[in-house]
Structures are given as C-alpha cells and as structure tokens.
Design a protein around this motif. Sequence first.
Motif, PDB file in Angstrom:
ATOM      1  N   ARG A 193       0.914  -1.149   0.125  1.00 54.04           N
ATOM      2  CA  ARG A 193      -0.027   0.043  -0.016  1.00 54.04           C
ATOM      3  C   ARG A 193       0.894   1.142  -0.186  1.00 54.04           C
ATOM      4  O   ARG A 193       0.569   2.269  -0.746  1.00 54.04           O
ATOM      5  CB  ARG A 193      -0.918  -0.091   1.107  1.00 54.04           C
ATOM      6  CG  ARG A 193      -1.900   1.011   1.290  1.00 54.04           C
ATOM      7  CD  ARG A 193      -3.064   0.874   0.325  1.00 54.04           C
ATOM      8  NE  ARG A 193      -2.860   1.318  -0.911  1.00 54.04           N
ATOM      9  CZ  ARG A 193      -3.462   0.890  -2.210  1.00 54.04           C
ATOM     10  NH1 ARG A 193      -4.096  -0.125  -2.160  1.00 54.04           N
ATOM     11  NH2 ARG A 193      -3.304   1.731  -3.394  1.00 54.04           N
ATOM     12  N   GLU A 194       2.146   1.310   0.671  1.00 47.68           N
ATOM     13  CA  GLU A 194       3.025   2.504   0.663  1.00 47.68           C
ATOM     14  C   GLU A 194       3.436   2.273  -0.698  1.00 47.68           C
ATOM     15  O   GLU A 194       3.661   3.765  -1.054  1.00 47.68           O
ATOM     16  CB  GLU A 194       4.106   2.230   1.666  1.00 47.68           C
ATOM     17  CG  GLU A 194       3.605   2.073   3.135  1.00 47.68           C
ATOM     18  CD  GLU A 194       3.531   3.589   3.580  1.00 47.68           C
ATOM     19  OE1 GLU A 194       3.877   4.376   3.215  1.00 47.68           O
ATOM     20  OE2 GLU A 194       2.684   3.671   4.670  1.00 47.68           O
ATOM     21  N   VAL A 199      -5.404   5.654  -0.728  1.00 52.62           N
ATOM     22  CA  VAL A 199      -6.857   5.113  -1.157  1.00 52.62           C
ATOM     23  C   VAL A 199      -7.573   6.334  -0.906  1.00 52.62           C
ATOM     24  O   VAL A 199      -7.798   7.135   0.297  1.00 52.62           O
ATOM     25  CB  VAL A 199      -7.166   3.789  -0.143  1.00 52.62           C
ATOM     26  CG1 VAL A 199      -8.527   3.511  -0.629  1.00 52.62           C
ATOM     27  CG2 VAL A 199      -6.162   2.651  -0.506  1.00 52.62           C
ATOM     28  N   SER A 421      -6.772   5.713  -5.742  1.00 53.92           N
ATOM     29  CA  SER A 421      -6.546   7.040  -5.116  1.00 53.92           C
ATOM     30  C   SER A 421      -7.906   8.154  -5.747  1.00 53.92           C
ATOM     31  O   SER A 421      -7.770   8.760  -4.947  1.00 53.92           O
ATOM     32  CB  SER A 421      -5.179   7.612  -5.313  1.00 53.92           C
ATOM     33  OG  SER A 421      -4.095   6.890  -4.887  1.00 53.92           O
ATOM     34  N   GLY A 451      -4.400  -4.610  -4.983  1.00 55.54           N
ATOM     35  CA  GLY A 451      -4.247  -3.146  -4.518  1.00 55.54           C
ATOM     36  C   GLY A 451      -5.470  -2.186  -4.884  1.00 55.54           C
ATOM     37  O   GLY A 451      -5.587  -1.098  -4.990  1.00 55.54           O
ATOM     38  N   ALA A 529      -7.102   1.770   3.789  1.00 53.52           N
ATOM     39  CA  ALA A 529      -6.404   2.955   3.482  1.00 53.52           C
ATOM     40  C   ALA A 529      -5.025   3.148   4.322  1.00 53.52           C
ATOM     41  O   ALA A 529      -3.962   3.380   3.916  1.00 53.52           O
ATOM     42  CB  ALA A 529      -7.180   4.138   3.344  1.00 53.52           C
ATOM     43  N   GLY A 532      -3.760  -1.511   4.133  1.00 55.45           N
ATOM     44  CA  GLY A 532      -3.559  -2.257   2.586  1.00 55.45           C
ATOM     45  C   GLY A 532      -4.260  -3.651   2.722  1.00 55.45           C
ATOM     46  O   GLY A 532      -4.295  -4.111   1.593  1.00 55.45           O
TER      47      GLY A 532
END
Length: 708
Positions: A193-194, A199, A421, A451, A529, A532
């Motif tokens: 997620r990083e 998100v 995003s 993702g 968010a 992840g």
Amino acid sequence: MSTSPAASVLPASTDPRLALRDLPLDGGGVKRSECASASRAVAGAGLFVFRVLLEDGRKSARAVLAPRDDLAPLKLAEAPLQPQWEFDGSCVRVQVPLGDGQHLYGGGATGTRLLRREERVELWNLRDVAGPALPLALSVALDGSARAVVADSAARGSLQFLSDGVEFAFEREPFELWLVTGTDVATLLAQLRELLGPVVRPPLWSLGYQHLVRKPENAETVLEIAARFRARHLACDALWLDDTLLETDKPFAFHRERCAEPKALWTALHERDLQLVVAAPPRVPLGRNVGALRAGLDEGHFVLDASGSALKARTHVGLAHFPDFTREATRAWWSAQVEKFALEGVDGLWSEFDAPDLARSGWGTLAPDAQHRGTAPTRHELVHNSLGSLAASALSDGLALAHPDARPFCASRSAHFASASHSVVLGLADGAGWEALRHALPRALSAGLSGLPFFGFEIPAGAEASGELYARWHELVALLPFALGSSSSAKDLRSAWSHGGEIERAIKAALDRRMRFFPTLASLLVEAAANGLPVVRPMFLADPTDRALRSVDDQFLLGPDLVVAPVLQPGARERTVLLPSSPTGGWFLLDGGKDLLPAGRYTVEAPLGRTPIFVRAGRILITHAPARSTAAQSGSDPELQVFFDPRQRATGAFHEDLGEGEKRRTARTELSAHVLRGRVVIDAFQDGREVVDRAWHVHAHGAAAARS
C-alpha cells in the motif's frame, strides 16, 4: 524456471511477440541490470527495485509508481533474487524465480480462480474484456511469508504465472520491476500500500446500494424508478445514468428534450434520499462548433494521430476527439468542464469508455501509434492502461471544485495502480449466467490483493432471466465493497422487483443486509487505506500457514472476523462452509446460531434471501437497523452484536465519519464487553476518551445467563 505453455485467461488477441516462450530467457539485448533498495517504511517488510540497461542504451524509467518520500532514497543493494531479462528488439521480458512450494495470486480482477496455476493475464484493458488487469503478482510460501512482484508499466503486455515464478513482458520499452517482501501477508500488503499510494475516501452514500438506469426514455423514467424503490421499501442510495440523457454532439450537457431541467431531476431525487451519478464519456464529439471542441483544438488538449493532427475516431455516437489525459494541463481543462457540469445537478460521475472504447477500431481503442504528450511524446500502446486512472483523477478534481464540502465520487471501468486514489473500480461480469457468478468472487478477491480495495460489480442485466440467479447475484454483490444493480430496459422498468414474490423478498433481504453491515464496510475501507488489507479477503488470510485455505475462493472473509459463504450454484438451498482455526475459540452463525463452532466443515441452510455468515467468537460486530438509505440511517445509533468467547469477553472497534469538506474527520471507537452479575457491560473509548453519554443497543450471543 519451468516455462511450459499455458492457455490465455483472456481472449486470444495478444500479439504473438508477447506469447510465452518454451525456453528460459537468454539475456539477449541486455547490457546489465542492477538492484536497489528503499528504506523500509513497514517493520518486517523490504522494498527493492530492479532496473535494466539495454544494449541500445535505453534503460528502465519510472512510469506509474510514485513511492512516498519516506521510501527514498534508493541505494544499490544485493539482490534477494535474480530476475532474468531479455530484449528481442520488440519486447522486453523478465522472468522472476520465486522457488518451489509457492502459491501465486494477483493479476488484478481477472481469471476464473483465485489461486493462479500456470495461466496468463493479458495486460490490455478494454471495456468488453473482463478485468481490469494489473501487472502485480503475489507469492505466499508454505511458512506464511510473502512476496509481491510489481512491473511499473502502463504498456501493452502480459503477466504469466509459471510453476515456480512469474514472467512479465511489455512492448518496446524497458521498465522498473519492484519486489516487496514481508514476514507475513499482512505485512506485505501494508508495504505494498505504501508503494501503490493512498486510497480514496469515498462519500458515505457511495457505500450504499447503487442502481444504473440504462437507456431511460427521459427524466420521468428515472423518477418512476426512484418512486418504485421507495414504494417497495428497497434500500438504495444513488441512481446512475448512462449517456442516453446526454447530448451526443456536446460534452457534459444534458439532452435538451429528454432532460430539459436536470436541476429539477437532481432536486427530486435528493428529496427521496437518492444521489445522481451521471456518465462522463472521455471524448469531445465533432460536429457543432462548441466551446470545448474549439478550446481542445486551439490549446492542444487532444491525442494526436501519427501525422501530428488531432486524432479523430468513430464512437457509438459518431466521430470524436479524445483528451490527452497524460498532460497535466488537459486534466485541469477537463476538470473545469466537470465543475460546470456538476453544478447543474450531479453528485458523482462514472466512465464506461475510459480505455477509450472504440468498437469499430481494429484495436478496440486508439491506434498504437497515436501520440500522447505528457512529459514527452509517447505512443498510445505505452500508456494505454493508465488512461482510466488519469481520467478518473480529472473527474474527481472537477467534482471537488463543484462541491468543495463533499467528498468527490467517480467510478471507472479501466484501472491501474493509482486508480484506488481517485475512484471506485467497476468490474464487468464475464457473462450473466451461473458461471459468471462463480467467477465474480475470485475476481473480487484478486482485485483486493492487487491493490484495489474499493471494487465491485455491476449485476449483469441478463441475470434477470432467472429469478433465482438474479437474487443470488444481489446476495453476493451486497457484501462486496461496492454494489451496483441495473435496469436493462426502460420500457418495462425491470429491476429488483422484476420477478416479485420470493425473488423480490430475497433481493430486499440482501439490500437490507448491506445496510445492516454498513458500519463494518465503512470501517474496513478506512482500515484498507491505513494497512493495505482488502475489505473482502481470501480465506487464507485467516491463517496463512493453513495450506487447505490457499485455494478456497467460494467463500470469503469480510474483514478479519466474518466468514461469508454466498450461494453460487443453481438450485442450492444449503452449502458447505469451511471455518478456519481461531485463537478465540471458534465461530458463531450470525443469524440464530447459539453454539460455538470450532474449526471444520459444516453444512448450513441457505435458502433464497439468506447468506450464511459466521462471526468470530470474542468479537463485537457493529450493525445498524436497515433503512432506505445511508442518510436515513445516519440518525440512529449503531447496534452492538456481542459474541462472547469462552472467557465471557469480547472486543471490537469501528470508525465513524464526523464531517465532510474541510471538516472531514474520522473517529475510532474501541469497545470491550464482559458479563457482570448477569448483565453485559460495555466499555467504550473514542480516540482515547471514554464514551459515557451514548445509548448502545446490545445483543449478546454466547453469554451464560446474561442480560443485554
């Protein structure tokens, strides 16, 4: 590496240059490769990037991924594995050995099963192809450790799952290859997620059930469908429109006759607690000399053809130009058009043709040699897969300009890594029958692992032909992160009430179930968010060391503490459910279950209208009494379903939105429960402060002689 050929999971339209080879790569065309590492933002995780220099002097370049500053700087490092690169003059390939005993997942919302077994994913997102596909693969070792391999490219390509690794192949340009490692799957997903970026925080109404009205005759048709939802007490938060009520020769304009007063339509829907989401095709029609057409030509906002002129191609509504969303100036220009349109009475936007879709083109989209001019002139085939995400960012920014005190909402059929995003990603079912229903769940699970946490399906209109199938689609989609139904015909207004009787009651129960679980869905999106972990999770996340769970994809985890077992077979009125081990002692059947069930297989009743759901012992499930919309539900206090463990203890937490616009804030409430003198006692703390003035509606399960 083993490289035996395998059948494509998508239509066999791929360029033969991208087909899987029978032999390992020989390194031809490559001068050298290197590995660098980034600082580890998540404990227990690692992040590495591989770059290649071709013999013709070209080297890997950043395309889509934009790691946060705290992941930099990159430093040369010893490679934790040895990818094999090759360039044959047309295609850059890399094979990544992951070793024996790995279970492979990913590739986006594609395929027919969750676990990948020597199959290929075509990385070329089109409207009529099930997807979207993403160049990301995950491997989980027998000990539960995990790795993800991500190709930083938006070009046409393929992802091949091999017996002991994966192979990426992309046309023409070298690309960066990212490797993420984790001591376990949760750690890996947090680090992933990083890498992929933030998100979106959607408006709360977008978590309710949505309904797409296809081909409405006029605005009155839309209002009649709204009236039927309310008269039949069917939960719904938004009505969607396709481009039927839009002008065909002018972008962002309602039809002068079919929808002469859009603000009146918008107001009438709001009076019924319904939002309005309208199609936003990414094209500018030719014909009338409208302002958008003149500005697009004068300011260079359109994609160019090979000769350098503004490209024009035939869509289903006629010839059109296409905004070049790779240009920042074009995205800003498009956002300005969106702002004016949204002020006419629009709450959200969706794009069904953002690939873009050109059915009459031999490519199904823009020609490969069409020119985009973002940071440099680039062929369409090298950026195609990112266009849906870029278009969504422009739509989102325009909505934010029009409604600064509300969270923007947009949805997209096409997607890439940055899509999470900006928008919800809307999958297309690969048919309307039972097989498509069976495939939908593993595709949703794969999307979450790849993702895309805010993902869902439009219930295929053809499923209406069978009332049972139509009801089962609603039962599945109602518990996915995003739920969208549709009317296939405006004349007879077919929808949730099409079949009446038992089928309508089953659909109403499914929609009420979504409203009941609304606090859980909203909380899980906040957590996705942050950490992840997807909202809808594969069963193996309950115990990554349990090999029996690795291939289970006909049931799922909703968050960490709910097992959901939808019915996916015709005629079934019961089904077998596999419950994983639990450190809190076992599981309770949500509706009517009194006994604590240890890990194992159970056969449970599942008539129409009921989806078997199990809750982990020792957890507090936060629910709401069903209402017709999230707005109608917002004034009531949540209900606490307390499922005690054998020690008569339970804990839980949920997130609540406390404002929109500049006042956006989310509060986290942590709960604990125990039994004292025959009564259930609840302790609650919100953001560290004790909650003492809130009325909890408590329902106790598994408590010995306790009163709520």
